[in-house]
Structures are given as C-alpha cells and as structure tokens.
Design an enzyme around this catalytic site. Structure first.
Site, short mmCIF file in Angstrom:
data_model
loop_
_atom_site.label_atom_id
_atom_site.label_comp_id
_atom_site.label_asym_id
_atom_site.label_seq_id
_atom_site.Cartn_x
_atom_site.Cartn_y
_atom_site.Cartn_z
N GLY A 18 0.77 -1.25 0.00
CA GLY A 18 0.00 0.00 0.00
C GLY A 18 0.80 1.29 0.00
N ASN A 20 1.66 3.03 -2.61
CA ASN A 20 0.99 3.97 -3.54
C ASN A 20 -0.29 4.52 -2.92
OD1 ASN A 20 2.31 4.32 -6.30
ND2 ASN A 20 2.50 2.11 -5.97
N MET A 93 -3.87 -7.26 -6.89
CA MET A 93 -3.35 -8.46 -7.55
C MET A 93 -4.42 -9.34 -8.21
SD MET A 93 -0.23 -7.91 -7.26
CE MET A 93 0.55 -9.42 -7.81
N HIS A 112 1.73 0.65 -13.14
CA HIS A 112 2.52 -0.55 -13.43
C HIS A 112 4.01 -0.18 -13.44
CE1 HIS A 112 3.21 -4.54 -15.00
NE2 HIS A 112 4.06 -4.00 -15.86
C1 GRF Z 1 3.73 -1.18 -7.40
O1 GRF Z 1 5.01 -1.40 -7.89
C2 GRF Z 1 2.73 -1.02 -8.52
O2 GRF Z 1 3.28 -0.42 -9.65
C3 GRF Z 1 2.36 -2.44 -8.84
O3 GRF Z 1 2.33 -3.09 -7.59
C4 GRF Z 1 3.19 -2.40 -6.68
C5 GRF Z 1 2.33 -2.05 -5.49
O4 GRF Z 1 3.08 -1.48 -4.45
N1 GRF Z 1 1.13 -2.51 -9.57
P1 GRF Z 1 2.36 -0.80 -3.21
O5 GRF Z 1 1.39 -1.83 -2.63
O6 GRF Z 1 1.64 0.41 -3.70
O7 GRF Z 1 3.44 -0.47 -2.24
#
Ligand code: GRF
Length: 192
Positions: A18, A20, A93, A112
């Site tokens: 999490g 992001n 996911m 991504h």
């Molecule tokens: C990130 O690298 C995003 O680009 C990919 O999955 C990862 C998620 O990371 N889709 P987080 O859970 O946001 O730390």
C-alpha cells in the site's frame, strides 16, 4: 465523457503493502487535490496498506474473492453506494473481469512498474535486468480487459545504472510511482 464538477470520488483497490495508497492519501489531503478517497477495497484482510486507511479514517472493505462473480457484485454495490467516479488500482493483484469493467462503466486507472507496453505482468524488474535494458520506469494507464494494455496516461523513464539489482531498481521505481500516480490523476481529471 460528461464533465464532472468538484472533487471526484475515488475508490482505491489494494492487495498488499500500500505505498501507492499512502501517497494517494497524502495527495488527497492537499488543498488543491481534486480527489476524495471514499473507500479502499482489498482482496486481502492482511494487506499492510489497510493501516493507512485506518490511520486516515477512510472506509475500507475487504472481500477475499472466494467467488469472483459474487465478489465483483458486492464490490460494484459499494462503488455505487459511494458514487465512485473512477477507480485507482494500486498494487491490486486480482484481474478485474470484462463483465465488471463493463458494468462499472467508468474509468479504471492502474499503475505498473515498467515502461508499458514493455514488460506487462509480474516480475517486471527481474525481466528488465535479465534483458539488460538501459531504461525502465513506471506507467499509469487505463484498465481494459486486456492486462496492462489500456491507454497510457503518464509515464516516467529512468536510466538503469550498472549497480542496480532487483531490490534497488524496485525501490527507485517505487519512489517515482509515488509522484507519478498523483500527477497522472491530475492530468486525467483535467482531460475529462
Ligand atoms: C507497485 O510497484 C505497482 O506499480 C504495482 O504493484 C506495486 C504495489 O506497491 N502494480 P504498493 O502496494 O503500492 O506499495
């Protein structure tokens, strides 16, 4: 698309760490931000990222996806309830079904960790390094039923230094993602 006035209601979908999500929550709290995070949806009750929802007192909903059809139905109900204008996937996911994308009928964004259209799917950093690429980066794009294939909203490129390994490349790109996602959302909203 219809012009929306005021802040946009968004839902963020996560599955794990999490980071992001954390950066989007921070962005949403800025005065000029145009997003209101109404709900965080996770397919994993143990997702570390849920702590950011709790800390910021943002509603969250966990659905373990035992049955994709029922799960998507329940999620759609939440999205309707909170009048969600668009979804941001942030490390989610699960693959959203064609039916879900059609029924939601509003934009879905994803981030991504590669320079799409290159390196769709999982283990991007490993593959980038094995192929001795000179550059990598991150991409925010629209979601379509085809994995990592929708229109690109924003992309940021970095040079791969000789000493990078999977861990350091991931770290470097993740830092870029945290800036890129809010920027891409801004750009996306400006063009609605
Ligand atoms: C990130 O690298 C995003 O680009 C990919 O999955 C990862 C998620 O990371 N889709 P987080 O859970 O946001 O730390």
């Amino acid at each position: 698309m219809e012009k929306l006035i005021g802040k946009k209601n968004i839902a963020i979908f996560i599955s794990g760490r999490g980071s992001n999500l954390k950066s989007l929550i921070k962005y949403s709290k800025l005065k000029y931000s145009q997003i209101n995070i109404k709900i965080i949806i996770s397919n994993n009750g143990k997702a570390k990222g849920l702590k950011y929802a709790k800390e910021s007192k943002i509603k969250y909903y966990i659905n373990n996806y035992k049955n994709i059809n029922n799960s998507e139905k329940e999620i759609l109900k939440k999205l309707n309830k909170f009048k969600i204008d668009f979804i941001c996937l942030a490390g989610f996911m699960k693959i959203l079904s064609r039916k879900f994308i059609k029924q939601f009928n509003k934009p879905i964004l994803n981030i991504h960790p590669s320079l799409l259209p290159k390196y769709k799917g999982l283990n991007t950093h490993e593959r980038v390094l094995i192929n001795k690429e000179k550059f990598s980066g991150a991409t925010v794009h629209l979601v379509t039923p085809k994995l990592d294939s929708g229109k690109i909203i924003l992309q940021k490129k970095i040079k791969i230094l000789k000493n990078y390994n999977v861990k350091s490349l991931e770290k470097k790109i993740l830092k870029i993602e945290h800036k890129l996602y809010p920027e891409a959302i801004c750009k996306f909203i400006a063009n609605l």
